[in-house]
Design a protein around this motif. Structure first.
Motif, mmCIF file in Angstrom:
data_model
loop_
_atom_site.group_PDB
_atom_site.id
_atom_site.type_symbol
_atom_site.label_atom_id
_atom_site.label_comp_id
_atom_site.label_asym_id
_atom_site.label_seq_id
_atom_site.Cartn_x
_atom_site.Cartn_y
_atom_site.Cartn_z
ATOM 1 N N ILE A 1 0.845 -1.195 0.000
ATOM 2 C CA ILE A 1 0.000 0.000 0.000
ATOM 3 C C ILE A 1 0.880 1.245 0.000
ATOM 4 N N ALA A 2 1.929 1.214 0.823
ATOM 5 C CA ALA A 2 2.875 2.332 0.857
ATOM 6 C C ALA A 2 3.575 2.484 -0.484
ATOM 7 N N ALA B 1 1.147 4.070 -3.038
ATOM 8 C CA ALA B 1 0.953 5.497 -2.767
ATOM 9 C C ALA B 1 2.190 6.295 -3.186
ATOM 10 N N VAL C 1 -3.387 5.858 -0.162
ATOM 11 C CA VAL C 1 -3.301 5.021 1.038
ATOM 12 C C VAL C 1 -4.695 4.661 1.545
ATOM 13 N N LEU D 1 -6.171 0.758 1.317
ATOM 14 C CA LEU D 1 -6.099 -0.043 2.553
ATOM 15 C C LEU D 1 -7.135 -1.170 2.630
ATOM 16 N N LEU E 1 6.624 7.210 3.038
ATOM 17 C CA LEU E 1 6.006 6.054 2.389
ATOM 18 C C LEU E 1 7.039 5.256 1.606
#
Length: 528
Positions: A136-137, A140, A190, A194, A512
């Protein structure tokens, strides 16, 4: 959820491409005028799962292994930009007999090119991919970089950045005043991505906590800002915004120019109702003066007769400048005209629209028979620099013409010493399509970012006054013909400076990136 994710991960060939395309197209519903951010909680989890399955041949080189992820991002971007920018083609239908041939180039060609930015985003993310919250990081971070690049590469076109998808109302816009669009872009991805963690168990609790914290922080900060008392304004300005709703088929028709000009004069000279004072500043839209002043000096005389003592007119006009050679130069400008009918100041458009206001590589393309795609009276030259125009009361108004207002850094730099953002535009090229609503939303966010009021005059709408917290004080709808009379308090309400805002956004981007790299490395380490 695990079964659904598994099916998406295992998609292959055209089915994977179609799923990415549809996920991107669906995301457009989060943008104006639809303003339905919930679709992001579908589009981005699907994108995460598609990237989970986008693994290249392990025996191939590192770049070749990224091809499946690059392709997924490209199809996602193509769906997003095709569904979000189809209305650009409307401009080519204003004079369809001359420009309809270019319709596929605009409607399909522009999304084809812009999709490469999202392809870079997903390929960059896949470099640091992991099986947990790290991906996810990574996603992003990839989108944050791609949207930043989209703002300036090839002259820049940061239209519908993903961060706008989480800012449909002023309550949710306030975060941009602290972290800018760079920060809003990465946090939007993000939050939207998620829910992909629901398909597994790793970091699920952390994901839920982070999801709740980010949403509550955004809403909480928005509520805090909007409920704070308004700071006292040392000055106020009585403004009239004129929206003439001129048909583009008539705009440059010599036979009706006088009628258009008379309409502008009549609207501008209307007596205000009992709740409003006489305007000190009158604002006309982009290129609202239908002729060149040096060809019609009587027009300046008419304006001087119309304006009352102390009034100032800011009008969008084409400004001609005699050249040293055989050709004159023409500028898309905002001119300031005082009550004597004199042009006392002018600001030229600095950031021109490629193929609309000028032709890049004109010598080569003209030999190939390619000209401007959008009809207009002439090719424009770019202004050298922008400056604030002093309007009644000593207020510093900074004009931005048409799409210049969508560039966050451009606006932030130029309004440093300004007190009002003035945006003049002519969105009649695009009719009653999503385009004018998206354009207005981006202008509205500029007011929040910089903490100063926005005055916006559009030929066919949306004309409006927006306060420093993004709230619409008053507005005229699309295709409405009329005036807005508003008293505007002149006060700056910024939270942090433009430089600090930019730093904050890039710090988030760096955090991130570090998280994605750390979790990727941790996953690769052999277990003890």
């Amino acid at each position: 959820m695990q079964r659904l994710a598994g099916r998406i991960i295992l998609l292959w060939g055209w089915r994977r491409s179609l799923a990415a395309f549809l996920a991107g197209a669906l995301l457009v519903l989060a943008q104006a005028p639809y303003d339905f951010p919930a679709v992001g909680f579908v589009s981005f989890p699907v994108l995460v799962w598609l990237l989970d399955g986008a693994t290249g041949d392990a025996s191939a080189g590192r770049l070749r292994r990224l091809r499946p992820a690059f392709a997924v991002g490209w199809w996602f971007g193509f769906g997003y930009f095709l569904a979000g920018l189809w209305w650009i083609g409307s401009a080519l239908l204003v004079e369809a007999d001359e420009f309809a041939w270019a319709l596929p180039l605009a409607v399909v060609g522009i999304p084809l090119v812009l999709a490469f930015f999202y392809a870079v985003a997903t390929a960059l993310a896949r470099l640091f991919w992991s099986s947990d919250i790290g991906r996810i990081a990574a996603l992003a971070f990839g989108f944050g970089v791609a949207e930043w690049l989209r703002g300036f590469l090839f002259t820049g076109f940061p239209w519908n950045e993903v961060g706008y998808a989480v800012m449909p109302v002023p309550l949710l816009m306030q975060g941009v005043s602290v972290i800018g669009m760079v920060g809003m872009n990465v946090l939007a991805v993000v939050v939207f991505a998620l829910p992909a963690l629901l398909a597994g168990r790793r970091h699920l609790r952390l994901g839920i906590v982070l999801f709740v914290v980010l949403i509550c922080a955004d809403i909480g900060f928005g509520w805090f800002r909007l409920t704070q008392p308004e700071p006292a304004a040392s000055r106020s300005l009585d403004v009239r915004i004129v929206q003439p709703s001129v048909d583009l088929s008539e705009k440059w028709d010599a036979a009706v120019r006088d009628r258009i000009f008379k309409t502008m004069l009549t609207l501008s000279a209307q007596k205000p109702d009992l709740t409003h004072a006489e305007p000190q500043l009158i604002l006309w839209p982009e290129t609202s003066v239908p002729f060149l002043f040096n060809e019609r000096p009587d027009a300046l005389t008419a304006l001087g007769d119309m304006l009352k003592p102390g009034q100032l007119l800011l009008a969008g006009a084409v400004r001609e400048e005699s050249g040293t050679g055989a050709e004159d130069r023409y500028y898309n400008s905002v001119v300031a005209i005082d009550d004597t009918g004199q042009i006392v100041d002018a600001v030229d458009k600095v950031h021109l629209v490629p193929f609309g206001e000028y032709l890049p590589l004109s010598g080569l393309l003209e030999r190939l028979g390619i000209e401007q795609f959008v009809a207009g009276p002439m090719d424009f030259s770019a202004g050298a620099a922008r400056h604030a125009i002093t309007v009644p009361g000593g207020v510093k108004a900074v004009p931005f013409i048409c799409y210049e207002v969508i560039f966050p850094r451009l606006v932030a730099v130029d309004v440093t010493s300004g007190e009002l953002i003035v945006n003049v535009t002519n969105d009649a090229w695009f009719g009653d399509t999503p385009g004018p609503y998206q354009h207005f939303r981006q202008a509205q966010v500029r007011a929040v970012e910089n903490g100063i009021p926005l005055l916006r005059a559009a030929n066919t709408g949306i004309s409006a006054v927006v306060d420093p917290r993004g709230r619409i004080v008053d507005a005229l709808a699309i295709d409405a013909k009329g005036i807005l009379d508003v008293r505007v308090p002149v006060v700056r309400q910024w939270v942090v400076s433009a430089d600090q805002r930019r730093i904050n956004g890039f710090v988030l981007l760096l955090v991130l990136a570090l998280a994605a790299v750390a979790l990727n490395v941790r996953q690769r380490l052999p277990l003890n």
